[in-house]
Write a protein that holds these residues in place. Sequence first.
Motif, PDB file in Angstrom:
ATOM      1  N   TYR A  99     -15.844 -40.478 -51.546  1.00 19.79           N
ATOM      2  CA  TYR A  99     -14.859 -39.686 -52.282  1.00 19.79           C
ATOM      3  C   TYR A  99     -13.477 -39.849 -51.668  1.00 19.79           C
ATOM      4  O   TYR A  99     -13.283 -39.638 -50.467  1.00 19.79           O
ATOM      5  CB  TYR A  99     -15.249 -38.207 -52.268  1.00 19.79           C
ATOM      6  CG  TYR A  99     -14.294 -37.323 -53.033  1.00 19.79           C
ATOM      7  CD1 TYR A  99     -14.478 -37.095 -54.395  1.00 19.79           C
ATOM      8  CD2 TYR A  99     -13.195 -36.746 -52.402  1.00 19.79           C
ATOM      9  CE1 TYR A  99     -13.595 -36.298 -55.107  1.00 19.79           C
ATOM     10  CE2 TYR A  99     -12.306 -35.950 -53.109  1.00 19.79           C
ATOM     11  CZ  TYR A  99     -12.513 -35.732 -54.460  1.00 19.79           C
ATOM     12  OH  TYR A  99     -11.627 -34.950 -55.163  1.00 19.79           O
ATOM     13  N   GLY A 100     -12.497 -40.212 -52.501  1.00 21.18           N
ATOM     14  CA  GLY A 100     -11.111 -40.233 -52.060  1.00 21.18           C
ATOM     15  C   GLY A 100     -10.808 -41.339 -51.064  1.00 21.18           C
ATOM     16  O   GLY A 100     -11.426 -42.406 -51.067  1.00 21.18           O
ATOM     17  N   GLN A 101      -9.840 -41.054 -50.190  1.00 18.94           N
ATOM     18  CA  GLN A 101      -9.403 -42.022 -49.201  1.00 18.94           C
ATOM     19  C   GLN A 101     -10.098 -41.772 -47.858  1.00 18.94           C
ATOM     20  O   GLN A 101     -11.023 -40.975 -47.767  1.00 18.94           O
ATOM     21  CB  GLN A 101      -7.881 -41.960 -49.074  1.00 18.94           C
ATOM     22  CG  GLN A 101      -7.158 -42.269 -50.397  1.00 18.94           C
ATOM     23  CD  GLN A 101      -5.654 -42.286 -50.253  1.00 18.94           C
ATOM     24  OE1 GLN A 101      -5.092 -42.950 -49.383  1.00 18.94           O
ATOM     25  NE2 GLN A 101      -4.967 -41.537 -51.116  1.00 18.94           N
ATOM     26  N   PHE A 124     -30.329 -39.603 -54.440  1.00 17.83           N
ATOM     27  CA  PHE A 124     -29.104 -40.381 -54.529  1.00 17.83           C
ATOM     28  C   PHE A 124     -28.007 -39.426 -54.990  1.00 17.83           C
ATOM     29  O   PHE A 124     -28.142 -38.776 -56.034  1.00 17.83           O
ATOM     30  CB  PHE A 124     -29.261 -41.533 -55.519  1.00 17.83           C
ATOM     31  CG  PHE A 124     -30.220 -42.589 -55.058  1.00 17.83           C
ATOM     32  CD1 PHE A 124     -29.777 -43.653 -54.288  1.00 17.83           C
ATOM     33  CD2 PHE A 124     -31.567 -42.514 -55.379  1.00 17.83           C
ATOM     34  CE1 PHE A 124     -30.659 -44.627 -53.849  1.00 17.83           C
ATOM     35  CE2 PHE A 124     -32.458 -43.478 -54.947  1.00 17.83           C
ATOM     36  CZ  PHE A 124     -32.004 -44.537 -54.175  1.00 17.83           C
ATOM     37  N   CYS A 125     -26.926 -39.343 -54.226  1.00 15.40           N
ATOM     38  CA  CYS A 125     -25.940 -38.301 -54.506  1.00 15.40           C
ATOM     39  C   CYS A 125     -24.517 -38.824 -54.378  1.00 15.40           C
ATOM     40  O   CYS A 125     -24.254 -39.857 -53.761  1.00 15.40           O
ATOM     41  CB  CYS A 125     -26.152 -37.114 -53.570  1.00 15.40           C
ATOM     42  SG  CYS A 125     -25.991 -37.530 -51.815  1.00 15.40           S
ATOM     43  N   GLU A 126     -23.605 -38.070 -54.986  1.00 16.75           N
ATOM     44  CA  GLU A 126     -22.179 -38.357 -54.880  1.00 16.75           C
ATOM     45  C   GLU A 126     -21.431 -37.047 -55.089  1.00 16.75           C
ATOM     46  O   GLU A 126     -22.006 -36.053 -55.512  1.00 16.75           O
ATOM     47  CB  GLU A 126     -21.757 -39.414 -55.912  1.00 16.75           C
ATOM     48  CG  GLU A 126     -22.034 -39.048 -57.362  1.00 16.75           C
ATOM     49  CD  GLU A 126     -20.913 -38.265 -58.017  1.00 16.75           C
ATOM     50  OE1 GLU A 126     -19.763 -38.384 -57.552  1.00 16.75           O
ATOM     51  OE2 GLU A 126     -21.191 -37.528 -58.978  1.00 16.75           O
ATOM     52  N   GLY A 127     -20.132 -37.045 -54.764  1.00 16.45           N
ATOM     53  CA  GLY A 127     -19.324 -35.852 -54.989  1.00 16.45           C
ATOM     54  C   GLY A 127     -18.767 -35.256 -53.709  1.00 16.45           C
ATOM     55  O   GLY A 127     -19.214 -35.546 -52.603  1.00 16.45           O
ATOM     56  N   SER A 166      -3.614 -31.381 -45.893  1.00 18.22           N
ATOM     57  CA  SER A 166      -4.105 -32.746 -46.079  1.00 18.22           C
ATOM     58  C   SER A 166      -5.332 -32.964 -45.209  1.00 18.22           C
ATOM     59  O   SER A 166      -5.398 -32.487 -44.069  1.00 18.22           O
ATOM     60  CB  SER A 166      -3.012 -33.757 -45.692  1.00 18.22           C
ATOM     61  OG  SER A 166      -3.537 -35.063 -45.581  1.00 18.22           O
ATOM     62  N   SER A 167      -6.301 -33.710 -45.738  1.00 14.57           N
ATOM     63  CA  SER A 167      -7.481 -34.044 -44.944  1.00 14.57           C
ATOM     64  C   SER A 167      -7.138 -35.027 -43.827  1.00 14.57           C
ATOM     65  O   SER A 167      -7.889 -35.160 -42.862  1.00 14.57           O
ATOM     66  CB  SER A 167      -8.580 -34.630 -45.841  1.00 14.57           C
ATOM     67  OG  SER A 167      -8.142 -35.814 -46.476  1.00 14.57           O
ATOM     68  N   PHE A 168      -5.998 -35.705 -43.930  1.00 14.37           N
ATOM     69  CA  PHE A 168      -5.595 -36.675 -42.910  1.00 14.37           C
ATOM     70  C   PHE A 168      -5.407 -35.982 -41.559  1.00 14.37           C
ATOM     71  O   PHE A 168      -5.943 -36.422 -40.535  1.00 14.37           O
ATOM     72  CB  PHE A 168      -4.302 -37.369 -43.337  1.00 14.37           C
ATOM     73  CG  PHE A 168      -3.998 -38.631 -42.576  1.00 14.37           C
ATOM     74  CD1 PHE A 168      -4.494 -39.848 -43.014  1.00 14.37           C
ATOM     75  CD2 PHE A 168      -3.224 -38.612 -41.430  1.00 14.37           C
ATOM     76  CE1 PHE A 168      -4.223 -41.023 -42.315  1.00 14.37           C
ATOM     77  CE2 PHE A 168      -2.948 -39.771 -40.725  1.00 14.37           C
ATOM     78  CZ  PHE A 168      -3.448 -40.981 -41.170  1.00 14.37           C
TER      79      PHE A 168
END
Length: 262
Positions: free
Chosen positions: A8-10, A93-96, A225-227
């Motif tokens: 997910y995302g960056q 099997f998962c995502e999100g 920000s997650s950064f």
Amino acid sequence: MVVLTKLYGQTSNNFLQFIHLDSFCRENNIPFHSPYFRKYFDQYPALQSYGVNYSKVLMKFFIRTKLYKEFSFVDDTQISAYKNAILTRKRLFCEGWYFSSKETVEKNRSLYQQLFTPNIDQQDFHNKYLKKENNETIIGVHIRRGDYKEFQGGEYYFEDDVYIDKIKQLLNNLNTPHKVIIFTNDDALNKANYTQHFNVLFSENPVHVDHFLMSRCDYLIGPVSSFSLWASYIGETPLFHIRTANDVVTLDKFKICDGNWF
């Protein structure tokens, strides 16, 4: 067994997504795989010996043929149900983005500090950016531009005067010699706006180096920000997130990220 089918995302989002799923599975003795994490092996060699090597071809085959339905984490009010699915299904099997395991992420911080040790000459970067000549306090400042102009209507997009104000507020609280290191995705940043006020360095390094340098600062300042969250988590570095231009900076508002983002 749990297989993460999409990142997910960056980069920072990828890492946070990974540690929540991995730590929960680890706590419950469930094998966890993230096939697309291979792209981080060169930057973080310790990941190569870790269980992320489930075959992408096999994963895609199972999903394409619908032998296994892909499970999506899309609602932060359903985390208990998501955990139950992991615990009860033989193969998931998962995502999100909306899976969270707060307790296990905090419990396993030292493990992830080892796994996410970057493949860099740490001493060289220490000497260039982090060496303290006069026992300075090192302040890492994350200036997020680019996509933040539009993200959530520009809510966390701030001009230079806001960052300068927050740095000055922190320095007034500290009353010590300082060194500011600026991390930004703004190639057109007006550096003179900062050099006229502070003893400042500008990092122009790849993401994995910036994460390392930020994690070794004494304090971090930046927009939500997650950064910067990731750097705070991995380095146990006090972080102040700027939410509005009028925020007041005090030392008690700096928090070490426990790995959670909501």
